[in-house]
Design a protein around this motif. Structure first.
Motif, PDB file in Angstrom:
ATOM      1  N   THR A   1    -161.085   5.055   4.627  1.00  0.00           N
ATOM      2  CA  THR A   1    -160.567   5.557   3.347  1.00  0.00           C
ATOM      3  C   THR A   1    -159.759   4.519   2.585  1.00  0.00           C
ATOM      4  OG1 THR A   1    -158.609   6.475   4.461  1.00  0.00           O
ATOM      5  CG2 THR A   1    -160.517   7.929   4.193  1.00  0.00           C
ATOM      6  N   LEU A   2    -159.201   3.554   3.299  1.00  0.00           N
ATOM      7  CA  LEU A   2    -158.411   2.519   2.640  1.00  0.00           C
ATOM      8  C   LEU A   2    -159.336   1.549   1.904  1.00  0.00           C
ATOM      9  CD1 LEU A   2    -155.634   1.158   2.210  1.00  0.00           C
ATOM     10  CD2 LEU A   2    -156.125  -0.195   4.257  1.00  0.00           C
ATOM     11  N   ARG A   3    -159.053   1.311   0.634  1.00  0.00           N
ATOM     12  CA  ARG A   3    -159.843   0.374  -0.170  1.00  0.00           C
ATOM     13  C   ARG A   3    -158.913  -0.733  -0.648  1.00  0.00           C
ATOM     14  NH1 ARG A   3    -164.781   2.319  -0.608  1.00  0.00           N
ATOM     15  NH2 ARG A   3    -165.057   4.548  -0.199  1.00  0.00           N
ATOM     16  N   PRO A   4    -158.740  -1.743   0.171  1.00  0.00           N
ATOM     17  CA  PRO A   4    -157.777  -2.807  -0.150  1.00  0.00           C
ATOM     18  C   PRO A   4    -158.219  -3.641  -1.345  1.00  0.00           C
ATOM     19  CG  PRO A   4    -159.040  -3.355   1.812  1.00  0.00           C
ATOM     20  CD  PRO A   4    -159.413  -1.955   1.456  1.00  0.00           C
ATOM     21  N   ALA A   5    -157.255  -4.199  -2.026  1.00  0.00           N
ATOM     22  CA  ALA A   5    -157.526  -5.063  -3.172  1.00  0.00           C
ATOM     23  C   ALA A   5    -157.828  -6.474  -2.708  1.00  0.00           C
ATOM     24  CB  ALA A   5    -156.319  -5.066  -4.111  1.00  0.00           C
ATOM     25  N   ASP A   6    -158.388  -7.266  -3.586  1.00  0.00           N
ATOM     26  CA  ASP A   6    -158.614  -8.677  -3.300  1.00  0.00           C
ATOM     27  C   ASP A   6    -157.285  -9.314  -2.896  1.00  0.00           C
ATOM     28  OD1 ASP A   6    -160.489 -11.147  -3.701  1.00  0.00           O
ATOM     29  OD2 ASP A   6    -158.597 -11.689  -4.664  1.00  0.00           O
ATOM     30  N   GLY A   7    -157.295 -10.054  -1.813  1.00  0.00           N
ATOM     31  CA  GLY A   7    -156.070 -10.696  -1.336  1.00  0.00           C
ATOM     32  C   GLY A   7    -155.396  -9.966  -0.200  1.00  0.00           C
ATOM     33  N   ALA A   8    -155.913  -8.801   0.199  1.00  0.00           N
ATOM     34  CA  ALA A   8    -155.307  -8.044   1.300  1.00  0.00           C
ATOM     35  C   ALA A   8    -155.715  -8.642   2.641  1.00  0.00           C
ATOM     36  CB  ALA A   8    -155.726  -6.579   1.233  1.00  0.00           C
ATOM     37  N   VAL A   9    -154.923  -8.342   3.669  1.00  0.00           N
ATOM     38  CA  VAL A   9    -155.239  -8.726   5.044  1.00  0.00           C
ATOM     39  C   VAL A   9    -155.157  -7.475   5.909  1.00  0.00           C
ATOM     40  CG1 VAL A   9    -154.694 -10.238   6.982  1.00  0.00           C
ATOM     41  CG2 VAL A   9    -154.219 -10.999   4.654  1.00  0.00           C
ATOM     42  N   GLU A  10    -156.209  -7.208   6.674  1.00  0.00           N
ATOM     43  CA  GLU A  10    -156.254  -6.052   7.561  1.00  0.00           C
ATOM     44  C   GLU A  10    -156.399  -6.544   8.995  1.00  0.00           C
ATOM     45  OE1 GLU A  10    -155.576  -3.324   6.124  1.00  0.00           O
ATOM     46  OE2 GLU A  10    -155.920  -4.030   4.073  1.00  0.00           O
ATOM     47  N   GLY A  11    -155.653  -5.911   9.914  1.00  0.00           N
ATOM     48  CA  GLY A  11    -155.644  -6.344  11.300  1.00  0.00           C
ATOM     49  C   GLY A  11    -156.128  -5.263  12.247  1.00  0.00           C
ATOM     50  N   PHE A  12    -156.812  -5.671  13.301  1.00  0.00           N
ATOM     51  CA  PHE A  12    -157.322  -4.767  14.328  1.00  0.00           C
ATOM     52  C   PHE A  12    -156.925  -5.341  15.684  1.00  0.00           C
ATOM     53  CE2 PHE A  12    -159.881  -4.384  10.587  1.00  0.00           C
ATOM     54  CZ  PHE A  12    -160.150  -3.036  10.456  1.00  0.00           C
ATOM     55  N   ARG A  13    -156.240  -4.532  16.481  1.00  0.00           N
ATOM     56  CA  ARG A  13    -155.745  -4.982  17.793  1.00  0.00           C
ATOM     57  C   ARG A  13    -156.170  -3.990  18.870  1.00  0.00           C
ATOM     58  NH1 ARG A  13    -151.142  -7.546  20.490  1.00  0.00           N
ATOM     59  NH2 ARG A  13    -151.584  -7.152  22.706  1.00  0.00           N
ATOM     60  N   PHE A  14    -156.824  -4.502  19.915  1.00  0.00           N
ATOM     61  CA  PHE A  14    -157.141  -3.665  21.063  1.00  0.00           C
ATOM     62  C   PHE A  14    -155.890  -3.574  21.915  1.00  0.00           C
ATOM     63  CE2 PHE A  14    -159.136  -2.639  25.176  1.00  0.00           C
ATOM     64  CZ  PHE A  14    -159.897  -1.551  24.776  1.00  0.00           C
ATOM     65  N   THR A  15    -155.472  -2.366  22.215  1.00  0.00           N
ATOM     66  CA  THR A  15    -154.161  -2.179  22.812  1.00  0.00           C
ATOM     67  C   THR A  15    -154.164  -0.995  23.769  1.00  0.00           C
ATOM     68  OG1 THR A  15    -151.792  -1.935  22.255  1.00  0.00           O
ATOM     69  CG2 THR A  15    -153.344  -0.654  20.959  1.00  0.00           C
ATOM     70  N   VAL A  16    -153.080  -0.852  24.484  1.00  0.00           N
ATOM     71  CA  VAL A  16    -152.843   0.299  25.350  1.00  0.00           C
ATOM     72  C   VAL A  16    -151.524   0.920  24.936  1.00  0.00           C
ATOM     73  CG1 VAL A  16    -152.296   1.056  27.708  1.00  0.00           C
ATOM     74  CG2 VAL A  16    -154.156  -0.563  27.310  1.00  0.00           C
ATOM     75  N   GLY A  17    -151.519   2.225  24.688  1.00  0.00           N
ATOM     76  CA  GLY A  17    -150.285   2.895  24.304  1.00  0.00           C
ATOM     77  C   GLY A  17    -150.486   4.382  24.156  1.00  0.00           C
ATOM     78  N   ALA A  18    -149.380   5.089  23.999  1.00  0.00           N
ATOM     79  CA  ALA A  18    -149.407   6.538  23.823  1.00  0.00           C
ATOM     80  C   ALA A  18    -149.156   6.935  22.378  1.00  0.00           C
ATOM     81  CB  ALA A  18    -148.360   7.202  24.721  1.00  0.00           C
ATOM     82  N   ASP A  19    -148.610   6.040  21.565  1.00  0.00           N
ATOM     83  CA  ASP A  19    -148.348   6.351  20.162  1.00  0.00           C
ATOM     84  C   ASP A  19    -148.213   5.048  19.390  1.00  0.00           C
ATOM     85  OD1 ASP A  19    -145.786   5.367  20.718  1.00  0.00           O
ATOM     86  OD2 ASP A  19    -144.969   7.375  21.021  1.00  0.00           O
ATOM     87  N   SER A  20    -147.996   5.177  18.084  1.00  0.00           N
ATOM     88  CA  SER A  20    -147.953   3.992  17.233  1.00  0.00           C
ATOM     89  C   SER A  20    -146.797   3.065  17.601  1.00  0.00           C
ATOM     90  CB  SER A  20    -147.836   4.399  15.756  1.00  0.00           C
ATOM     91  OG  SER A  20    -146.666   5.171  15.536  1.00  0.00           O
ATOM     92  N   ALA A  21    -145.696   3.621  18.125  1.00  0.00           N
ATOM     93  CA  ALA A  21    -144.548   2.797  18.482  1.00  0.00           C
ATOM     94  C   ALA A  21    -144.876   1.855  19.635  1.00  0.00           C
ATOM     95  CB  ALA A  21    -143.360   3.684  18.847  1.00  0.00           C
TER      96      ALA A  21
END
Length: 228
Positions: free
Chosen positions: A51-71
């Protein structure tokens, strides 16, 4: 769990859920991050990549991780630096440039028998209306979805599994136990011209509203619809 997760997705109630308790079950998954400005910092995404439509110049990150919540989710270890990722990619009329940072996590985060690839970056040059998910598909194929259209793998990693629970037997064995390591990944920048050719966590994870494994469902559905 999968049925409950699908119901949550269908209802669109991905935000506002309670944070996971201190001893909540941990999961192994891809998390999604937005570049936080000129300082190169990351912020846990409040929208999904579909759903996110970033503008020119944006940076998006993807990290494979282990956790129970966003914190507890691990951030990409490379900086959100658009110039470093896309500085060599000239602008084109009718298209935008999105920096994509892929962090495949640590060996401790990896499923048993797998080894995380080296972290890398890519500059996705995509149509002006493209979503972050489409930018990802342009530079990180193959993407892997499960039967509920949840995003399970990026660039073929991991080879199997999807939002798997981390078992107690994994901890301390070098497979799945959470690692706070802050070592930085090396980035190899490359370009992609078009995204259109590409194709159950706990309540705490859902409450973050942006785990790729959850919000990638819409991206998968959108990709299937286009191919149809």
């Amino acid at each position: 769990m999968r049925r409950a997760l699908t119901a949550v997705l269908a209802a669109g109630t991905l935000t506002g859920l309670a944070a996971a308790p201190a001893q909540a079950q941990e999961y192994r998954y891809w998390s999604f991050w937005n570049g936080g400005g000129t300082d190169g910092s990351w912020a846990y995404a409040t929208q999904g990549p579909a759903t996110l439509r970033p503008a020119d110049g944006a940076v998006e990150g993807f990290r494979f991780t282990v956790g129970a919540d966003s914190a507890a989710a691990g951030k990409p270890r490379a900086a959100a630096d658009f110039d470093a990722v896309c500085g060599a990619t000239p602008a084109k009329e009718g298209r935008k440039r999105i920096g994509v940072v892929l962090d495949f996590g640590t060996a401790a985060d990896a499923p048993g028998g797998e080894r995380p690839p080296k972290a890398r970056t890519a500059c996705a040059q995509v149509p002006e209306d493209a979503s972050a998910g489409e930018a990802l598909a342009a530079v990180a194929r193959p993407l892997r979805y499960d039967s509920n259209a949840l995003l399970c793998g990026i660039a073929g990693y991991p080879a199997s599994g999807c939002a798997d629970q981390v078992k107690d037997s994994d901890r301390g064995s070098g497979s799945g136990s959470r690692s706070p390591s802050a070592d930085s990944g090396d980035g190899n920048t490359h370009e992609a011209d078009d995204a259109h050719d590409a194709g159950g966590p706990s309540a705490g994870l859902l409450g973050g509203g942006a785990a790729v494994l959850v919000l990638g469902a819409a991206a998968g559905w959108q990709a299937h619809r286009r191919r149809g």
